[in-house]
Scaffold this motif. Sequence first.
Motif, mmCIF file in Angstrom:
data_model
loop_
_atom_site.group_PDB
_atom_site.id
_atom_site.type_symbol
_atom_site.label_atom_id
_atom_site.label_comp_id
_atom_site.label_asym_id
_atom_site.label_seq_id
_atom_site.Cartn_x
_atom_site.Cartn_y
_atom_site.Cartn_z
ATOM 1 N N THR A 149 88.904 -22.312 8.537
ATOM 2 C CA THR A 149 88.624 -22.966 7.252
ATOM 3 C C THR A 149 89.857 -23.642 6.639
ATOM 4 O O THR A 149 89.847 -24.005 5.465
ATOM 5 C CB THR A 149 88.050 -21.947 6.238
ATOM 6 O OG1 THR A 149 88.944 -20.835 6.155
ATOM 7 C CG2 THR A 149 86.671 -21.470 6.651
ATOM 8 N N ASP A 150 90.913 -23.825 7.443
ATOM 9 C CA ASP A 150 92.118 -24.495 6.943
ATOM 10 C C ASP A 150 92.409 -25.695 7.848
ATOM 11 O O ASP A 150 92.721 -25.519 9.033
ATOM 12 C CB ASP A 150 93.296 -23.503 6.941
ATOM 13 C CG ASP A 150 94.563 -24.124 6.371
ATOM 14 O OD1 ASP A 150 94.496 -25.252 5.841
ATOM 15 O OD2 ASP A 150 95.633 -23.472 6.459
ATOM 16 N N PHE A 151 92.268 -26.887 7.282
ATOM 17 C CA PHE A 151 92.381 -28.128 8.063
ATOM 18 C C PHE A 151 93.412 -29.056 7.437
ATOM 19 O O PHE A 151 93.543 -29.107 6.214
ATOM 20 C CB PHE A 151 91.034 -28.863 8.081
ATOM 21 C CG PHE A 151 89.884 -28.064 8.626
ATOM 22 C CD1 PHE A 151 89.450 -28.241 9.932
ATOM 23 C CD2 PHE A 151 89.222 -27.130 7.827
ATOM 24 C CE1 PHE A 151 88.391 -27.501 10.433
ATOM 25 C CE2 PHE A 151 88.162 -26.393 8.325
ATOM 26 C CZ PHE A 151 87.751 -26.574 9.632
ATOM 27 N N ARG A 152 94.137 -29.808 8.276
ATOM 28 C CA ARG A 152 95.062 -30.835 7.789
ATOM 29 C C ARG A 152 94.827 -32.111 8.588
ATOM 30 O O ARG A 152 94.801 -32.056 9.820
ATOM 31 C CB ARG A 152 96.523 -30.417 8.000
ATOM 32 C CG ARG A 152 96.996 -29.271 7.157
ATOM 33 C CD ARG A 152 97.193 -29.649 5.676
ATOM 34 N NE ARG A 152 97.608 -28.504 4.887
ATOM 35 C CZ ARG A 152 96.790 -27.582 4.380
ATOM 36 N NH1 ARG A 152 95.496 -27.676 4.588
ATOM 37 N NH2 ARG A 152 97.248 -26.564 3.682
ATOM 38 N N VAL A 153 94.665 -33.219 7.889
ATOM 39 C CA VAL A 153 94.495 -34.499 8.578
ATOM 40 C C VAL A 153 95.874 -35.054 8.915
ATOM 41 O O VAL A 153 96.688 -35.289 8.024
ATOM 42 C CB VAL A 153 93.705 -35.497 7.698
ATOM 43 C CG1 VAL A 153 93.606 -36.856 8.393
ATOM 44 C CG2 VAL A 153 92.313 -34.958 7.395
ATOM 45 N N LEU A 154 96.135 -35.255 10.211
ATOM 46 C CA LEU A 154 97.439 -35.763 10.640
ATOM 47 C C LEU A 154 97.448 -37.285 10.719
ATOM 48 O O LEU A 154 98.501 -37.917 10.607
ATOM 49 C CB LEU A 154 97.807 -35.175 12.009
ATOM 50 C CG LEU A 154 97.849 -33.639 12.073
ATOM 51 C CD1 LEU A 154 98.166 -33.187 13.479
ATOM 52 C CD2 LEU A 154 98.885 -33.093 11.097
ATOM 53 N N GLY A 155 96.270 -37.848 10.941
ATOM 54 C CA GLY A 155 96.146 -39.303 11.012
ATOM 55 C C GLY A 155 94.679 -39.666 10.928
ATOM 56 O O GLY A 155 93.827 -38.867 11.326
ATOM 57 N N SER A 156 94.391 -40.866 10.413
ATOM 58 C CA SER A 156 92.979 -41.264 10.339
ATOM 59 C C SER A 156 92.898 -42.779 10.290
ATOM 60 O O SER A 156 93.910 -43.465 10.113
ATOM 61 C CB SER A 156 92.302 -40.656 9.107
ATOM 62 O OG SER A 156 92.924 -41.121 7.943
ATOM 63 N N THR A 157 91.702 -43.303 10.433
ATOM 64 C CA THR A 157 91.558 -44.754 10.422
ATOM 65 C C THR A 157 91.772 -45.281 9.007
ATOM 66 O O THR A 157 91.364 -44.661 8.025
ATOM 67 C CB THR A 157 90.188 -45.196 10.983
ATOM 68 O OG1 THR A 157 90.131 -46.631 10.942
ATOM 69 C CG2 THR A 157 89.028 -44.621 10.203
ATOM 70 N N ARG A 158 92.425 -46.448 8.948
ATOM 71 C CA ARG A 158 92.649 -47.074 7.643
ATOM 72 C C ARG A 158 91.436 -47.919 7.243
ATOM 73 O O ARG A 158 91.343 -48.370 6.108
ATOM 74 C CB ARG A 158 93.868 -47.999 7.714
ATOM 75 C CG ARG A 158 95.151 -47.284 8.059
ATOM 76 C CD ARG A 158 95.933 -46.956 6.800
ATOM 77 N NE ARG A 158 97.170 -46.268 7.115
ATOM 78 C CZ ARG A 158 98.364 -46.861 7.196
ATOM 79 N NH1 ARG A 158 98.468 -48.156 6.973
ATOM 80 N NH2 ARG A 158 99.446 -46.169 7.477
ATOM 81 N N ASP A 159 90.551 -48.204 8.225
ATOM 82 C CA ASP A 159 89.408 -49.070 7.899
ATOM 83 C C ASP A 159 88.142 -48.553 8.589
ATOM 84 O O ASP A 159 87.586 -47.553 8.163
ATOM 85 C CB ASP A 159 89.710 -50.540 8.252
ATOM 86 C CG ASP A 159 90.509 -50.674 9.559
ATOM 87 O OD1 ASP A 159 90.007 -50.216 10.602
ATOM 88 O OD2 ASP A 159 91.626 -51.222 9.531
ATOM 89 N N ASP A 160 87.716 -49.189 9.667
ATOM 90 C CA ASP A 160 86.454 -48.788 10.310
ATOM 91 C C ASP A 160 86.622 -47.543 11.165
ATOM 92 O O ASP A 160 87.696 -47.288 11.705
ATOM 93 C CB ASP A 160 85.959 -49.917 11.231
ATOM 94 C CG ASP A 160 85.663 -51.189 10.459
ATOM 95 O OD1 ASP A 160 85.163 -51.081 9.332
ATOM 96 O OD2 ASP A 160 85.941 -52.283 10.982
ATOM 97 N N ALA A 161 85.532 -46.792 11.308
ATOM 98 C CA ALA A 161 85.505 -45.680 12.258
ATOM 99 C C ALA A 161 85.207 -46.246 13.646
ATOM 100 O O ALA A 161 84.618 -47.328 13.768
ATOM 101 C CB ALA A 161 84.440 -44.676 11.861
ATOM 102 N N ALA A 162 85.607 -45.514 14.686
ATOM 103 C CA ALA A 162 85.394 -45.989 16.055
ATOM 104 C C ALA A 162 83.897 -46.213 16.328
ATOM 105 O O ALA A 162 83.503 -47.214 16.930
ATOM 106 C CB ALA A 162 85.968 -44.979 17.050
ATOM 107 N N GLY A 163 83.060 -45.290 15.853
ATOM 108 C CA GLY A 163 81.618 -45.402 16.092
ATOM 109 C C GLY A 163 81.027 -46.641 15.454
ATOM 110 O O GLY A 163 80.144 -47.293 16.025
ATOM 111 N N GLU A 164 81.536 -46.987 14.282
ATOM 112 C CA GLU A 164 81.033 -48.175 13.599
ATOM 113 C C GLU A 164 81.340 -49.423 14.417
ATOM 114 O O GLU A 164 80.532 -50.357 14.498
ATOM 115 C CB GLU A 164 81.679 -48.265 12.219
ATOM 116 C CG GLU A 164 81.023 -49.297 11.338
ATOM 117 C CD GLU A 164 81.836 -49.610 10.098
ATOM 118 O OE1 GLU A 164 82.526 -48.706 9.605
ATOM 119 O OE2 GLU A 164 81.776 -50.754 9.648
ATOM 120 N N CYS A 165 82.514 -49.440 15.036
ATOM 121 C CA CYS A 165 82.915 -50.556 15.894
ATOM 122 C C CYS A 165 81.964 -50.707 17.079
ATOM 123 O O CYS A 165 81.547 -51.803 17.429
ATOM 124 C CB CYS A 165 84.305 -50.260 16.449
ATOM 125 S SG CYS A 165 85.574 -51.228 15.746
#
Length: 336
Positions: A149-165
Amino acid sequence: MNILAFESSCDETAAAVVKDGRTVLSSVIASSADMHAVYGGVVPEIASRKHVEAISGLADEALRQAGVDKSDIDAVAVTYAPGLIGALLVGVSFAKSVAFGLGVPLIPVHHVRGHIAANYIAHPDLEPPFLCLCVSGGTTALVDVRTYTDFRVLGSTRDDAAGECFDKTARVLGLGYPGGGPMDRMAQGGNDKAYVFPRAHVEGNPLDLSFSGLKTAVLNLIHNADQKGEALDLHDLAASFAAAVSDALIPRTMEANQLTGYNRIAVAGGVAANSRIRADLTAACERAGAKLWLPPLELCGDNAAMIGCQGYYEYLAGHAAGWDLNAKASLDIAKG
Ligand code: KG4
């Protein structure tokens, strides 16, 4: 402990009964994807209406298939964020009334935490800590799973998600919705170097990603060819596109793995079904000597079993909700 779980964040309505976190007694799913296919993407109002129609019957079916009675249910878990707000509200309202009626705790579950938990169902040996590459229609993120239950986001998309692409490209190619699966099949046997697509680097965090340039590049290529009457090799195009997505994801995943020092990597979400990403990550982990857990294809997409699984760990951590629980269209996984 038996948890009755619900998922309704997008176009799948799902119910499941999960015993002690990792044993799935039943898992049923109704999808309205066919109805959205006509429009080339999810129509939120249609998704909400279909959830309303399906959820009660699915709850009964999940109990029937699990062979348990309502009185055997110890808690109700539900996806409350992130997602389409109208769609989420159907699940949250229904789960709330079921939990209230049965007199059991109501457990709110973050949708992406659920996707990560799908790996616990498939892999009994997997326990935190590990790094998880979360790739779906709405999310692309590298998540440090420190505890259940302890999560940290190290990096993420600045715009579209891969699935959306994948979905937007498939729509323009007339491959239907959702387009990731058809694009994956189209890529088989294609030349992944036939078309050159950009690999974006963003300023700031080297683990952040950007897919909007790739999306624009592939859509421009298709439109230009169309206007000039030129034929494209769709197998080559799909293979080159999948390679570009994979090239964005895999090196960053391995870099994030080094940063955590875990050498333990899992993948989650609908795009985790992609054969190119699975193959590239498997090879990269072999080279790095890292242990890799891939979810089976049937657990990559939205389902309620993963919500019941994560709900168990949220319950153990004391994360029960009050009757005033509300749905949230967006929510950081660390705060979920
Ligand atoms: O996890 P999911 O079911 O829903 C969200 O939580 O977003 O993911 C759906 C996404 C869609 O964009 C779909 O096109 C994509 O997963 N997808 C794939 C594949 N199968 C599903 N993308 C690439 N390759 C696939 N084989």
